[in-house]
Design a protein around this motif. Structure first.
Motif, PDB file in Angstrom:
ATOM      1  N   ILE A  48       1.190  -1.173   0.411  1.00 38.80           N
ATOM      2  CA  ILE A  48      -0.091  -0.301   0.185  1.00 38.80           C
ATOM      3  C   ILE A  48       1.129   1.369  -0.478  1.00 38.80           C
ATOM      4  N   TYR A  49       1.663   1.027   0.298  1.00 37.40           N
ATOM      5  CA  TYR A  49       3.644   2.473   0.877  1.00 37.40           C
ATOM      6  C   TYR A  49       3.518   3.003  -0.633  1.00 37.40           C
ATOM      7  N   GLU A  50       3.988   1.532  -1.166  1.00 33.54           N
ATOM      8  CA  GLU A  50       4.324   1.504  -2.800  1.00 33.54           C
ATOM      9  C   GLU A  50       3.148   2.201  -3.380  1.00 33.54           C
ATOM     10  N   ALA A  51       2.024   1.713  -3.892  1.00 33.94           N
ATOM     11  CA  ALA A  51       1.094   2.319  -4.210  1.00 33.94           C
ATOM     12  C   ALA A  51       0.914   3.586  -4.233  1.00 33.94           C
ATOM     13  N   LEU A  52       0.801   3.761  -2.988  1.00 37.47           N
ATOM     14  CA  LEU A  52       0.789   5.043  -2.596  1.00 37.47           C
ATOM     15  C   LEU A  52       1.629   6.314  -2.684  1.00 37.47           C
ATOM     16  N   SER A  53       2.687   6.080  -2.604  1.00 41.83           N
ATOM     17  CA  SER A  53       4.311   6.396  -3.328  1.00 41.83           C
ATOM     18  C   SER A  53       3.732   6.998  -4.627  1.00 41.83           C
ATOM     19  N   GLU A  54       3.628   6.370  -5.600  1.00 44.20           N
ATOM     20  CA  GLU A  54       3.600   6.355  -6.414  1.00 44.20           C
ATOM     21  C   GLU A  54       1.896   6.814  -7.319  1.00 44.20           C
ATOM     22  N   LEU A  55       1.338   6.764  -6.205  1.00 45.44           N
ATOM     23  CA  LEU A  55       0.225   8.046  -6.911  1.00 45.44           C
ATOM     24  C   LEU A  55       0.602   9.471  -6.845  1.00 45.44           C
ATOM     25  N   VAL A  56       1.397   9.328  -5.439  1.00 44.47           N
ATOM     26  CA  VAL A  56       1.209  10.899  -4.582  1.00 44.47           C
ATOM     27  C   VAL A  56       2.679  11.114  -6.069  1.00 44.47           C
ATOM     28  N   PHE A  57       4.184  10.631  -5.252  1.00 44.79           N
ATOM     29  CA  PHE A  57       4.720  11.261  -5.710  1.00 44.79           C
ATOM     30  C   PHE A  57       5.488  10.883  -7.056  1.00 44.79           C
ATOM     31  N   GLY A  58       4.607  10.226  -8.068  1.00 45.33           N
ATOM     32  CA  GLY A  58       5.104   9.683  -9.277  1.00 45.33           C
ATOM     33  C   GLY A  58       5.410   8.264 -10.120  1.00 45.33           C
ATOM     34  N   GLU A  59       5.190   8.150 -11.057  1.00 49.53           N
ATOM     35  CA  GLU A  59       5.635   6.885 -11.510  1.00 49.53           C
ATOM     36  C   GLU A  59       6.757   6.116 -10.425  1.00 49.53           C
ATOM     37  N   LYS A  60       6.666   5.202 -10.246  1.00 51.95           N
ATOM     38  CA  LYS A  60       7.788   4.006  -9.710  1.00 51.95           C
ATOM     39  C   LYS A  60       8.586   4.136 -10.647  1.00 51.95           C
ATOM     40  N   GLY A  61       9.784   4.365 -10.191  1.00 56.61           N
ATOM     41  CA  GLY A  61      11.092   4.143 -11.262  1.00 56.61           C
ATOM     42  C   GLY A  61      11.521   5.561 -12.605  1.00 56.61           C
TER      43      GLY A  61
END
Length: 184
Positions: free
Chosen positions: A156-169
Motif C-alpha cells: 500500500i505504501y508503494e502504490a500510494l507513493s507512486e500515486l502521490v510522487f509519480g510513477e515508480k522509477g
C-alpha cells in the motif's frame, strides 16, 4: 450493512479505485481479549457464589451472569460488524475511510495535499502482516493522518507513493526513467 461495492458510490466519475481494504484482523485481538476475560470473570464469580447462598439469590446470580455474558457477546458482535464494514479506499485522487452502520462517516484526504508518507511496523505487525500508515499534509493535521492496522503496508505504501510522487522509477517532471542511486 455496507457491502464492499457500495463504497464505490462515493467515487467521482473521473477517479479510479486503486486499493480497497479493511483494517487487518489483528485489530480485533483487543476486543477478543476483553470479551474473553470479562466472560471468564463473570463465570468465575457465578461459580464461586453458586450454592453458598439461598436458592433465590442463586437464581438471581445465575440470571445476572447470563445477561452480563449476553451483553458481552452482543458488544463483541457489534464491534466485529463495525470492523467488517469499515473500508479504507485509495483512488488516484484521494484517500478515504468509510465507517459506521447507523451513522455512516466518510473521511477523505486529497492526494494533492500529501507532503510526507510513512509506514511503521511493530514486531507483532511484522509477524502478522500489518502496520501503521502516517500521511502528513503541509503542516496540517488531517482526518486521515494515521491509519492503524493497515494490511500489507509495504504494498500500500508503494502504490500510494507512486500515486502521490509519480510513477515508480520515473521522475514527475519528464516522465523519463530516473537513474538508480544504488544497485542491489
Amino acid at each position: 450493512m455496507l457491502a464492499p461495492r457500495e463504497i464505490d458510490e462515493y467515487l467521482l466519475p473521473t477517479e479510479r479505485r486503486v486499493i480497497r481494504v479493511r483494517q487487518h484482523w489483528a485489530v480485533m485481538f483487543k476486543h477478543i481479549w476483553q470479551t474473553a476475560v470479562f466472560i471468564l470473570l463473570v463465570v468465575g464469580v457465578e461459580q464461586y457464589m453458586d450454592g453458598s447462598t439461598t436458592a433465590a439469590v442463586d437464581v438471581l446470580v445465575d440470571n445476572l451472569a447470563f445477561y452480563l455474558v449476553l451483553v458481552a457477546v452482543l458488544r463483541f458482535t457489534a464491534l466485529t460488524i463495525l470492523w467488517w464494514v469499515e473500508r479504507i479506499v485509495i483512488t488516484d485522487k484521494r484517500v478515504m475511510i468509510a465507517q459506521g452502520i447507523i451513522v455512516h462517516n466518510v473521511g477523505m484526504m486529497p492526494l494533492g495535499k500529501v507532503t510526507d508518507l510513512t509506514f511503521q511496523r511493530s514486531l507483532s505487525g511484522r509477524i502478522l502482516g500489518y502496520g501503521t500508515m502516517v500521511v502528513e499534509s503541509a503542516g496540517q493535521i488531517q482526518a486521515l493522518n494515521r491509519i492503524d492496522y493497515m494490511p500489507r503496508p509495504e504494498e500500500i505504501y508503494e502504490a500510494l507513493s507512486e500515486l502521490v510522487f509519480g510513477e515508480k522509477g520515473k521522475t514527475r517532471a519528464t516522465g523519463a526513467l530516473a537513474k538508480p542511486r544504488w544497485r542491489r
